[in-house]
Design a protein around this motif. Structure first.
Motif, short mmCIF file in Angstrom:
data_model
loop_
_atom_site.label_atom_id
_atom_site.label_comp_id
_atom_site.label_asym_id
_atom_site.label_seq_id
_atom_site.Cartn_x
_atom_site.Cartn_y
_atom_site.Cartn_z
N ARG A 156 -45.34 -18.63 69.42
CA ARG A 156 -45.48 -18.66 70.89
C ARG A 156 -44.55 -17.64 71.53
O ARG A 156 -44.95 -16.90 72.44
CB ARG A 156 -45.18 -20.07 71.40
CG ARG A 156 -45.17 -20.21 72.91
CD ARG A 156 -46.51 -20.59 73.44
NE ARG A 156 -46.47 -20.78 74.88
CZ ARG A 156 -47.31 -20.21 75.70
NH1 ARG A 156 -48.29 -19.46 75.26
NH2 ARG A 156 -47.22 -20.42 77.00
N GLN A 157 -43.32 -17.60 71.08
CA GLN A 157 -42.36 -16.64 71.64
C GLN A 157 -42.84 -15.21 71.42
O GLN A 157 -42.79 -14.39 72.35
CB GLN A 157 -40.99 -16.83 70.99
CG GLN A 157 -40.31 -18.13 71.36
CD GLN A 157 -38.98 -18.23 70.70
OE1 GLN A 157 -38.06 -17.47 71.04
NE2 GLN A 157 -38.83 -19.14 69.75
N LYS A 158 -43.30 -14.91 70.22
CA LYS A 158 -43.76 -13.55 69.91
C LYS A 158 -44.92 -13.15 70.81
O LYS A 158 -44.92 -12.05 71.38
CB LYS A 158 -44.18 -13.46 68.45
CG LYS A 158 -44.65 -12.08 68.05
CD LYS A 158 -45.02 -11.99 66.58
CE LYS A 158 -45.48 -10.59 66.23
NZ LYS A 158 -45.82 -10.45 64.81
N PHE A 159 -45.90 -14.04 70.97
CA PHE A 159 -47.05 -13.75 71.83
C PHE A 159 -46.58 -13.45 73.25
O PHE A 159 -47.01 -12.45 73.86
CB PHE A 159 -48.02 -14.93 71.82
CG PHE A 159 -49.09 -14.84 72.86
CD1 PHE A 159 -50.17 -13.99 72.68
CD2 PHE A 159 -49.00 -15.58 74.02
CE1 PHE A 159 -51.16 -13.88 73.66
CE2 PHE A 159 -49.98 -15.49 75.00
CZ PHE A 159 -51.06 -14.64 74.82
N LEU A 160 -45.70 -14.29 73.79
CA LEU A 160 -45.24 -14.11 75.18
C LEU A 160 -44.36 -12.88 75.33
O LEU A 160 -44.44 -12.18 76.35
CB LEU A 160 -44.50 -15.36 75.64
CG LEU A 160 -45.36 -16.62 75.77
CD1 LEU A 160 -44.49 -17.83 76.06
CD2 LEU A 160 -46.43 -16.44 76.85
N MET A 161 -43.53 -12.59 74.33
CA MET A 161 -42.68 -11.39 74.40
C MET A 161 -43.52 -10.13 74.42
O MET A 161 -43.28 -9.21 75.21
CB MET A 161 -41.70 -11.38 73.23
CG MET A 161 -40.59 -12.39 73.34
SD MET A 161 -39.59 -12.37 71.84
CE MET A 161 -38.52 -13.76 72.15
N GLN A 162 -44.52 -10.07 73.55
CA GLN A 162 -45.39 -8.89 73.52
C GLN A 162 -46.17 -8.76 74.83
O GLN A 162 -46.33 -7.66 75.36
CB GLN A 162 -46.31 -8.95 72.31
CG GLN A 162 -45.56 -8.73 71.02
CD GLN A 162 -46.41 -8.91 69.78
OE1 GLN A 162 -47.36 -9.69 69.76
NE2 GLN A 162 -46.07 -8.18 68.72
N LYS A 163 -46.63 -9.88 75.37
CA LYS A 163 -47.35 -9.87 76.64
C LYS A 163 -46.44 -9.38 77.77
O LYS A 163 -46.89 -8.68 78.69
CB LYS A 163 -47.87 -11.28 76.94
CG LYS A 163 -48.69 -11.40 78.19
CD LYS A 163 -49.20 -12.83 78.37
CE LYS A 163 -49.90 -13.00 79.69
NZ LYS A 163 -50.31 -14.40 79.93
N ALA A 164 -45.13 -9.70 77.70
CA ALA A 164 -44.18 -9.28 78.72
C ALA A 164 -43.79 -7.81 78.59
O ALA A 164 -43.22 -7.25 79.51
CB ALA A 164 -42.93 -10.16 78.66
N GLY A 165 -44.08 -7.19 77.43
CA GLY A 165 -43.79 -5.77 77.26
C GLY A 165 -42.89 -5.41 76.10
O GLY A 165 -42.68 -4.23 75.82
N PHE A 166 -42.32 -6.40 75.41
CA PHE A 166 -41.46 -6.10 74.27
C PHE A 166 -42.30 -5.50 73.14
O PHE A 166 -43.34 -6.03 72.79
CB PHE A 166 -40.72 -7.36 73.80
CG PHE A 166 -39.68 -7.83 74.78
CD1 PHE A 166 -38.41 -7.27 74.78
CD2 PHE A 166 -39.99 -8.81 75.72
CE1 PHE A 166 -37.46 -7.69 75.68
CE2 PHE A 166 -39.04 -9.24 76.64
CZ PHE A 166 -37.77 -8.68 76.62
N SER A 167 -41.82 -4.38 72.59
CA SER A 167 -42.63 -3.65 71.61
C SER A 167 -42.39 -4.10 70.17
O SER A 167 -43.26 -3.97 69.33
CB SER A 167 -42.36 -2.15 71.72
OG SER A 167 -40.98 -1.89 71.52
N GLU A 168 -41.21 -4.60 69.88
CA GLU A 168 -40.89 -5.02 68.52
C GLU A 168 -40.29 -6.42 68.57
O GLU A 168 -39.32 -6.66 69.30
CB GLU A 168 -39.89 -4.05 67.89
CG GLU A 168 -39.62 -4.32 66.45
CD GLU A 168 -38.70 -3.27 65.83
OE1 GLU A 168 -38.09 -3.59 64.81
OE2 GLU A 168 -38.60 -2.16 66.39
N VAL A 169 -40.86 -7.34 67.81
CA VAL A 169 -40.39 -8.72 67.77
C VAL A 169 -40.15 -9.10 66.31
O VAL A 169 -41.02 -8.89 65.47
CB VAL A 169 -41.41 -9.69 68.41
CG1 VAL A 169 -40.88 -11.12 68.38
CG2 VAL A 169 -41.75 -9.26 69.84
#
Length: 197
Positions: free
Chosen positions: A148-161
């Motif tokens: 869930r965190q990874k999906f939301l981080m990528q949606k927010a703009g973070f490029s590497e998780v």
């Protein structure tokens, strides 16, 4: 005095090992009483601690820390300043809209900024402790698995998780015997991959 203080200190030590070295501007999000901010500031970071609760910010300010503290609703934003690092320690799962939190933090980080989160995973919201806290204080308690965190981080703009094992969840075995050493390896595999087989 908290029964889990050893776990918390292990978490902070692990976070410290993942942080870029000081000096750097560190945003500490959802700080509660500010003990994490105090530790980060003691290590040499320029710390801004945020919490939505005026009572918690008052407790944080009473610590006489080198950190700065402000009341901020990091869901509605904006989050003030531009920072090199943001840490969310066990507070993202309290947000009603965790995507807005991550989006606001993304916009408060420099182009090379780093975000570190430490959150409870699946099953957190249904534990007796979480249910009791929700009933007593009306807080939001959610499951916050890595997926869930990874999906939301990528949606927010973070490029590497990336995901790391939360070491305080690793049972410790004596390595002085072969059986103990093998049990420790099994625990590590189970924690890292979900199954030792």
């Amino acid at each position: 005095s908290d029964q889990r203080c050893g776990d918390y200190l292990m978490d902070i030590a692990q976070i410290m090992n993942l942080l870029p070295p000081p000096p750097a501007k560190l945003l500490d999000v959802g700080i509660g009483s500010g003990w994490t901010s105090d530790l980060f500031a003691s290590r040499g970071y320029e710390v801004l601690g945020l919490d939505i609760s005026p009572d918690m910010i008052a407790l944080a300010k009473a610590r006489n820390s080198k950190a700065q503290f402000i009341i901020c609703d990091y869901e509605t934003g904006p989050v003030p300043g531009i920072h090199d690092i943001a840490v969310i320690y066990d507070s993202l799962h309290h947000a009603e809209n965790e995507f807005l939190v991550l989006k606001n933090i993304y916009h408060a980080l420099s182009d090379t900024g780093v975000l570190i989160t430490v959150e409870p995973g699946t099953g957190h919201s249904t534990t007796p402790e979480s249910i009791s806290v929700m009933e007593k204080y009306g807080t939001t308690e959610k499951d916050m698995p890595y997926s869930r965190q990874k999906f939301l981080m990528q949606k927010a703009g973070f490029s590497e998780v990336r995901q790391y094992i939360r070491l305080n969840q690793l049972p410790l075995e004596s390595l002085s015997t072969r059986d103990g050493a093998l049990a420790q390896v099994r625990h590590g595999l189970t924690l890292g991959y979900g199954s030792a087989t």
